[in-house]
Design an enzyme around this catalytic site. Structure first.
Site, PDB file in Angstrom:
ATOM      1  N   HIS A  30     -57.334-105.051  28.731  1.00 11.89           N
ATOM      2  CA  HIS A  30     -57.079-103.656  29.126  1.00 11.89           C
ATOM      3  C   HIS A  30     -57.674-103.363  30.505  1.00 11.89           C
ATOM      4  CE1 HIS A  30     -57.212-103.149  24.569  1.00 11.89           C
ATOM      5  NE2 HIS A  30     -56.013-102.705  24.879  1.00 11.89           N
ATOM      6  N   GLY A  74     -57.107 -98.111  22.265  1.00 15.67           N
ATOM      7  CA  GLY A  74     -58.568 -98.121  22.288  1.00 15.67           C
ATOM      8  C   GLY A  74     -59.141 -99.480  21.926  1.00 15.67           C
ATOM      9  N   GLY A 115     -49.630-105.257  29.039  1.00 20.11           N
ATOM     10  CA  GLY A 115     -49.936-106.687  29.050  1.00 20.11           C
ATOM     11  C   GLY A 115     -48.759-107.488  28.525  1.00 20.11           C
ATOM     12  N   HIS A 172     -60.759-104.118  25.831  1.00 20.13           N
ATOM     13  CA  HIS A 172     -61.328-105.429  26.171  1.00 20.13           C
ATOM     14  C   HIS A 172     -60.894-105.782  27.591  1.00 20.13           C
ATOM     15  CE1 HIS A 172     -57.300-106.919  25.467  1.00 20.13           C
ATOM     16  NE2 HIS A 172     -57.330-106.460  24.229  1.00 20.13           N
ATOM     17  N   GLU A 173     -61.274-106.962  28.021  1.00 18.69           N
ATOM     18  CA  GLU A 173     -61.022-107.381  29.402  1.00 18.69           C
ATOM     19  C   GLU A 173     -59.534-107.338  29.766  1.00 18.69           C
ATOM     20  OE1 GLU A 173     -62.297-108.111  33.064  1.00 18.69           O
ATOM     21  OE2 GLU A 173     -63.683-107.799  31.397  1.00 18.69           O
ATOM     22  N   GLN A 227     -42.885-106.068  22.956  1.00 15.29           N
ATOM     23  CA  GLN A 227     -43.157-104.651  23.238  1.00 15.29           C
ATOM     24  C   GLN A 227     -42.815-104.307  24.687  1.00 15.29           C
ATOM     25  OE1 GLN A 227     -46.867-102.328  22.050  1.00 15.29           O
ATOM     26  NE2 GLN A 227     -47.448-102.993  24.093  1.00 15.29           N
ATOM     27  N   VAL A 263     -54.479-112.069  29.414  1.00 16.32           N
ATOM     28  CA  VAL A 263     -55.867-112.393  29.794  1.00 16.32           C
ATOM     29  C   VAL A 263     -56.493-113.156  28.628  1.00 16.32           C
ATOM     30  CG1 VAL A 263     -58.128-111.454  30.431  1.00 16.32           C
ATOM     31  CG2 VAL A 263     -56.039-110.371  31.285  1.00 16.32           C
ATOM     32  N   ARG A 275     -57.860-107.093  17.908  1.00 18.51           N
ATOM     33  CA  ARG A 275     -57.938-107.627  16.541  1.00 18.51           C
ATOM     34  C   ARG A 275     -58.821-108.873  16.445  1.00 18.51           C
ATOM     35  NH1 ARG A 275     -52.463-105.443  16.362  1.00 18.51           N
ATOM     36  NH2 ARG A 275     -52.320-103.976  14.615  1.00 18.51           N
TER      37      ARG A 275
END
Length: 280
Positions: free
Chosen positions: A37, A31, A147, A34-35, A153, A176, A187
Site C-alpha cells: 500500500h 486498511g 496493486g 503494508h509496504e 480486480q 511488492v 492476510r
C-alpha cells in the site's frame, strides 16, 4: 493530515480542491496497510498535488463464509503510517454512510468477473466494482492506484472506468514482495511462522514458471504442471484453487504463452487464502 468520515463532506472538499486546479491521487484500501500500500501512496505523492487514502473494509465483496469478521483492522496504526507518508486526507466512512438503508444499486463487470477468483468468490467483483464506483464519485480522483497483485480486480476496475466513462486514470503498480519472495498482503497476518514458510512455495513456483518461459517453454500445460508440483510440496497446503495462464487483457486462458501473459494462482495455506501472479 485530515480524517474525513462523511461522504458528502469529502465530495464537497474534493470538488473545491479540483476547482483550485489541484490534481487528486487516490489509493483505495481496506486498511491494515503494508509496504505494498505504501508503494501506491508514494506513486500518488509523486504524481499528484493531493493524495487521498480510503480505509473501508467493504462487506459486500465478502462471501457468506469468508473472513469479513476477522479481516485485520487497526485504524490508529494505519493513520500513523499515512501520516509518515504525508498523505493529505484519509477517507474513513462507516458501513451506514456507504450503504444506507434502502441501498440497492450494484455495478457488475460481466465477463472479466468470471474465471480465476470469480469462480470461487461469487459476487466478489460485483462488490468491488460497486464500492470503487462509489469511491470514485466521492473522491473525484484524477489518478487512482491499484496493486497488480489483485490482477483480476485491476482489470475489472479498468473495464468499469472505460465502459462507464469515469474521468479517472487507473494506474497498476507492481507486486511488492517480502525479501524472501512472499507477496505482501494484509492476510499474511493470519499465517503462523510455519505456514508462512510454506507460503514461500507460491512465489518460488511463479519465479520458476517465468524462468521456464525465458528458457523457451511456451506450452501452458507444462508450465502449470510444474507450478502445481512446486506448490504441492508446501507442508501446510490445504488446497490449490487454481493455477491459470491468461491473456493480460481478456483474462482468458491461452494456448501458447507469450510475453505479457499472466500466470495467476490462488492457494489455501492452512485456513488462509493467498493469491499471487507473475507477468511473463
Amino acid at each position: 493530515m485530515e480524517v474525513i468520515t462523511n461522504p458528502g463532506q469529502m465530495q464537497t472538499l474534493m470538488l473545491s480542491l479540483k476547482k483550485q486546479g489541484k490534481k487528486i491521487g487516490f489509493v483505495p484500501t481496506m486498511g491494515y496497510l503494508h509496504e505494498g500500500h505504501l508503494s501506491l501512496i508514494r506513486c500518488s505523492k509523486k504524481e499528484n498535488d493531493i493524495t487521498v487514502v480510503s480505509i473501508f473494509v467493504n462487506p459486500i465483496q465478502f462471501g457468506a463464509n469468508e473472513d469479513f469478521g476477522r479481516y485485520p483492522r487497526d485504524f490508529e496504526r494505519d493513520k500513523s503510517l499515512c501520516e509518515k507518508e504525508n498523505v493529505d486526507y484519509i477517507f474513513y466512512p462507516s458501513y451506514e454512510e456507504m450503504y444506507p438503508d434502502g441501498f440497492q444499486t450494484y455495478v457488475e463487470v460481466a465477463e472479466l468477473s468470471k474465471g480465476l477468483c470469480g469462480d470461487f468468490r461469487p459476487g466478489h467483483f460485483k462488490g468491488v466494482a460497486t464500492v470503487v464506483a462509489k469511491l470514485f464519485n466521492i473522491v473525484c480522483p484524477d489518478n487512482v492506484y491499484f496493486g497488480k497483485k489483485d490482477f483480476q480486480q485491476l482489470k475489472v476496475i479498468q473495464r468499469m472506468v472505460k465502459d462507464l466513462n469515469f474521468p479517472v486514470n487507473v494506474v497498476g503498480c507492481p507486486v511488492v514482495r517480502e525479501p524472501d519472495g512472499l507477496a505482501m498482503s494484509s492476510r499474511n497476518k493470519y499465517l503462523s511462522d510455519e505456514e508462512r514458510e510454506s507460503a514461500l512455495n507460491i512465489s518460488k513456483a511463479l519465479f520458476e514458471a517465468k524462468r521456464m518461459f525465458e528458457d523457451g517453454i511456451t506450452d501452458p500445460n507444462l508450465i502449470k504442471e510444474r507450478v502445481r508440483q512446486i506448490i504441492s510440496q508446501a507442508k501446510h497446503l490445504k488446497e490449490i484453487q487454481y493455477v491459470e495462464i491468461v491473456d493480460s487483457n481478456t483474462l482468458k486462458p491461452v494456448d501458447k504463452v507469450k510475453k505479457s501473459d499472466v500466470l495467476a494462482v490462488a492457494v489455501y495455506i492452512g485456513n488462509t487464502r493467498l493469491i499471487d501472479n507473475i507477468e511473463f
